[in-house]
Design a protein around this motif. Structure first.
Motif, PDB file in Angstrom:
ATOM      1  N   THR A  60       0.852  -1.182   0.000  1.00  0.00           N
ATOM      2  CA  THR A  60       0.000   0.000   0.000  1.00  0.00           C
ATOM      3  C   THR A  60       0.888   1.233   0.000  1.00  0.00           C
ATOM      4  OG1 THR A  60      -1.923   1.065   1.025  1.00  0.00           O
ATOM      5  CG2 THR A  60      -0.237   0.205   2.519  1.00  0.00           C
ATOM      6  N   VAL A  61       0.331   2.340  -0.443  1.00  0.00           N
ATOM      7  CA  VAL A  61       1.117   3.573  -0.517  1.00  0.00           C
ATOM      8  C   VAL A  61       0.481   4.594   0.410  1.00  0.00           C
ATOM      9  CG1 VAL A  61       2.052   5.356  -2.037  1.00  0.00           C
ATOM     10  CG2 VAL A  61       1.659   3.040  -2.927  1.00  0.00           C
ATOM     11  N   GLY A  62       1.206   4.941   1.454  1.00  0.00           N
ATOM     12  CA  GLY A  62       0.747   5.973   2.372  1.00  0.00           C
ATOM     13  C   GLY A  62       1.061   7.349   1.800  1.00  0.00           C
ATOM     14  N   PRO A  63       0.431   8.390   2.353  1.00  0.00           N
ATOM     15  CA  PRO A  63       0.699   9.745   1.867  1.00  0.00           C
ATOM     16  C   PRO A  63       2.031  10.286   2.388  1.00  0.00           C
ATOM     17  CG  PRO A  63      -0.788   9.821   3.719  1.00  0.00           C
ATOM     18  CD  PRO A  63      -0.556   8.360   3.434  1.00  0.00           C
ATOM     19  N   VAL A  64       2.641  11.168   1.611  1.00  0.00           N
ATOM     20  CA  VAL A  64       3.771  11.960   2.112  1.00  0.00           C
ATOM     21  C   VAL A  64       3.150  13.062   2.963  1.00  0.00           C
ATOM     22  CG1 VAL A  64       5.680  13.491   1.475  1.00  0.00           C
ATOM     23  CG2 VAL A  64       5.142  11.506   0.040  1.00  0.00           C
ATOM     24  N   TYR A  65       3.661  13.264   4.176  1.00  0.00           N
ATOM     25  CA  TYR A  65       3.090  14.290   5.049  1.00  0.00           C
ATOM     26  C   TYR A  65       3.703  15.642   4.726  1.00  0.00           C
ATOM     27  CZ  TYR A  65       1.349  16.467   9.325  1.00  0.00           C
ATOM     28  OH  TYR A  65       0.708  17.266  10.225  1.00  0.00           O
ATOM     29  N   ASN A  66       2.833  16.621   4.480  1.00  0.00           N
ATOM     30  CA  ASN A  66       3.335  17.974   4.266  1.00  0.00           C
ATOM     31  C   ASN A  66       2.850  18.916   5.351  1.00  0.00           C
ATOM     32  OD1 ASN A  66       5.041  17.847   1.946  1.00  0.00           O
ATOM     33  ND2 ASN A  66       3.224  17.257   0.801  1.00  0.00           N
ATOM     34  N   SER A  67       1.517  19.131   5.377  1.00  0.00           N
ATOM     35  CA  SER A  67       1.013  20.106   6.347  1.00  0.00           C
ATOM     36  C   SER A  67      -0.136  19.563   7.187  1.00  0.00           C
ATOM     37  CB  SER A  67       0.551  21.344   5.583  1.00  0.00           C
ATOM     38  OG  SER A  67      -0.431  20.940   4.647  1.00  0.00           O
ATOM     39  N   GLY A  68      -0.428  18.281   7.055  1.00  0.00           N
ATOM     40  CA  GLY A  68      -1.511  17.708   7.859  1.00  0.00           C
ATOM     41  C   GLY A  68      -2.897  18.058   7.357  1.00  0.00           C
ATOM     42  N   LYS A  69      -3.006  18.355   6.092  1.00  0.00           N
ATOM     43  CA  LYS A  69      -4.320  18.633   5.480  1.00  0.00           C
ATOM     44  C   LYS A  69      -5.233  17.422   5.675  1.00  0.00           C
ATOM     45  CE  LYS A  69      -2.932  19.643   1.193  1.00  0.00           C
ATOM     46  NZ  LYS A  69      -1.552  20.067   0.982  1.00  0.00           N
ATOM     47  N   PRO A  70      -6.557  17.655   5.803  1.00  0.00           N
ATOM     48  CA  PRO A  70      -7.485  16.527   5.977  1.00  0.00           C
ATOM     49  C   PRO A  70      -7.270  15.423   4.942  1.00  0.00           C
ATOM     50  CG  PRO A  70      -8.667  18.599   6.202  1.00  0.00           C
ATOM     51  CD  PRO A  70      -7.256  18.955   5.831  1.00  0.00           C
ATOM     52  N   LYS A  71      -6.957  15.821   3.732  1.00  0.00           N
ATOM     53  CA  LYS A  71      -6.734  14.850   2.659  1.00  0.00           C
ATOM     54  C   LYS A  71      -5.585  13.879   3.004  1.00  0.00           C
ATOM     55  CE  LYS A  71      -7.122  13.323  -1.605  1.00  0.00           C
ATOM     56  NZ  LYS A  71      -8.280  12.533  -1.994  1.00  0.00           N
ATOM     57  N   GLU A  72      -4.545  14.395   3.658  1.00  0.00           N
ATOM     58  CA  GLU A  72      -3.410  13.534   4.013  1.00  0.00           C
ATOM     59  C   GLU A  72      -3.831  12.505   5.069  1.00  0.00           C
ATOM     60  OE1 GLU A  72      -0.182  17.080   3.101  1.00  0.00           O
ATOM     61  OE2 GLU A  72      -0.347  16.332   5.141  1.00  0.00           O
ATOM     62  N   LEU A  73      -4.633  12.935   6.026  1.00  0.00           N
ATOM     63  CA  LEU A  73      -5.107  12.017   7.060  1.00  0.00           C
ATOM     64  C   LEU A  73      -6.019  10.959   6.433  1.00  0.00           C
ATOM     65  CD1 LEU A  73      -6.069  14.489   9.966  1.00  0.00           C
ATOM     66  CD2 LEU A  73      -3.813  13.819   9.179  1.00  0.00           C
ATOM     67  N   GLU A  74      -6.888  11.398   5.533  1.00  0.00           N
ATOM     68  CA  GLU A  74      -7.829  10.504   4.862  1.00  0.00           C
ATOM     69  C   GLU A  74      -7.087   9.456   4.028  1.00  0.00           C
ATOM     70  OE1 GLU A  74     -11.035   8.632   4.271  1.00  0.00           O
ATOM     71  OE2 GLU A  74     -10.989  10.302   5.691  1.00  0.00           O
ATOM     72  N   LEU A  75      -6.010   9.872   3.379  1.00  0.00           N
ATOM     73  CA  LEU A  75      -5.251   8.927   2.543  1.00  0.00           C
ATOM     74  C   LEU A  75      -4.543   7.870   3.399  1.00  0.00           C
ATOM     75  CD1 LEU A  75      -3.797  11.290  -0.211  1.00  0.00           C
ATOM     76  CD2 LEU A  75      -5.354   9.364  -0.580  1.00  0.00           C
ATOM     77  N   LEU A  76      -4.120   8.255   4.596  1.00  0.00           N
ATOM     78  CA  LEU A  76      -3.493   7.250   5.466  1.00  0.00           C
ATOM     79  C   LEU A  76      -4.543   6.225   5.914  1.00  0.00           C
ATOM     80  CD1 LEU A  76      -0.893   6.258   6.736  1.00  0.00           C
ATOM     81  CD2 LEU A  76      -1.409   7.642   8.749  1.00  0.00           C
ATOM     82  N   ARG A  77      -5.719   6.733   6.258  1.00  0.00           N
ATOM     83  CA  ARG A  77      -6.825   5.841   6.622  1.00  0.00           C
ATOM     84  C   ARG A  77      -7.144   4.882   5.465  1.00  0.00           C
ATOM     85  NH1 ARG A  77     -11.782   4.824   8.986  1.00  0.00           N
ATOM     86  NH2 ARG A  77     -13.345   4.784   7.364  1.00  0.00           N
ATOM     87  N   SER A  78      -7.192   5.423   4.260  1.00  0.00           N
ATOM     88  CA  SER A  78      -7.479   4.590   3.076  1.00  0.00           C
ATOM     89  C   SER A  78      -6.418   3.520   2.875  1.00  0.00           C
ATOM     90  CB  SER A  78      -7.531   5.446   1.808  1.00  0.00           C
ATOM     91  OG  SER A  78      -8.573   6.363   1.892  1.00  0.00           O
ATOM     92  N   ALA A  79      -5.166   3.860   3.135  1.00  0.00           N
ATOM     93  CA  ALA A  79      -4.087   2.876   2.960  1.00  0.00           C
ATOM     94  C   ALA A  79      -4.336   1.673   3.882  1.00  0.00           C
ATOM     95  CB  ALA A  79      -2.725   3.511   3.247  1.00  0.00           C
TER      96      ALA A  79
END
Ligand code: ADP
Length: 173
Positions: free
Chosen positions: A81-100
């Motif tokens: 699975t591919v987790g998100p690269v963390y930049n600024s903690g945008k909701p989208k980044e949190l959501e992508l980690l959950r999706s992973a």
């Protein structure tokens, strides 16, 4: 501790589970960290399967998951699975980690996986804050296990002391 969640500290390539999860990158062609360790320990059969997936669908998007053989690993399968690269903690980044986490679990269930081991996705090279990542990992897994009847046990495999401490706290509450 939840009955169907286990916590260990160590190297995920040594874990005896039906599937282990790889924190891969979108190319699926291997990399550093846990990705490198899995390909080294599992041998070339894993990369052969990854190449077939790339030929078919051109890699793996962030938040999605694909499955290959475990090669020489004790685990039968590797779920990449591919987790998100963390930049600024945008909701989208949190959501992508959950999706992973969620897409890995769904793919596991589709393949009859009863025990699955996760590393701490995105908390290495991808710089996700370990405390936030641990909360997302634990809550997503707990939620999934409530309804799912195929996956019986999830093992969190922490490599470093900080992650191990965070998971210990979260899972004992
Ligand atoms: P990402 O690019 O998703 O951040 P990394 O592989 O850099 O992936 O790191 C993810 C996590 O995997 C980190 O917490 C790192 O300490 C851990 N890790 C590295 N090697 C191993 C291993 N052999 N087994 C389990 N976890 C590992």
């Amino acid at each position: 501790m939840q009955p169907n969640i286990e916590l260990i500290q160590g190297d995920i390539t040594q874990v005896e589970a039906d599937a282990i999860v790889n924190a891969a990158n979108t190319s699926l062609m291997g990399g550093g960290g846990v990705d490198g360790a899995i390909h080294r320990a599992g041998g070339p059969a894993i990369l052969d399967d990854c190449r077939k997936i790339v030929a078919r669908q051109g890699g793996c998007k962030t938040g999605e998951a694909v499955i290959t053989t475990g090669g020489k690993l004790p685990a039968r399968y590797v779920i990449h699975t591919v987790g998100p690269v963390y930049n600024s903690g945008k909701p989208k980044e949190l959501e992508l980690l959950r999706s992973a986490y969620l897409n890995s679990l769904k793919l596991a269930a589709e393949n009859g996986v009863r025990t699955i081991a996760f590393p701490n996705i995105s908390t290495g090279i991808y710089r996700f804050p370990k405390d936030k990542a641990a909360e997302i990992a634990v809550s997503t897994v707990k939620e999934f296990l409530i309804d799912n009847k195929i996956v019986e046990k999830v093992i969190f495999v922490c490599f470093d002391d900080e992650n191990y401490g965070l998971y210990k706290q979260l899972l004992h509450n």
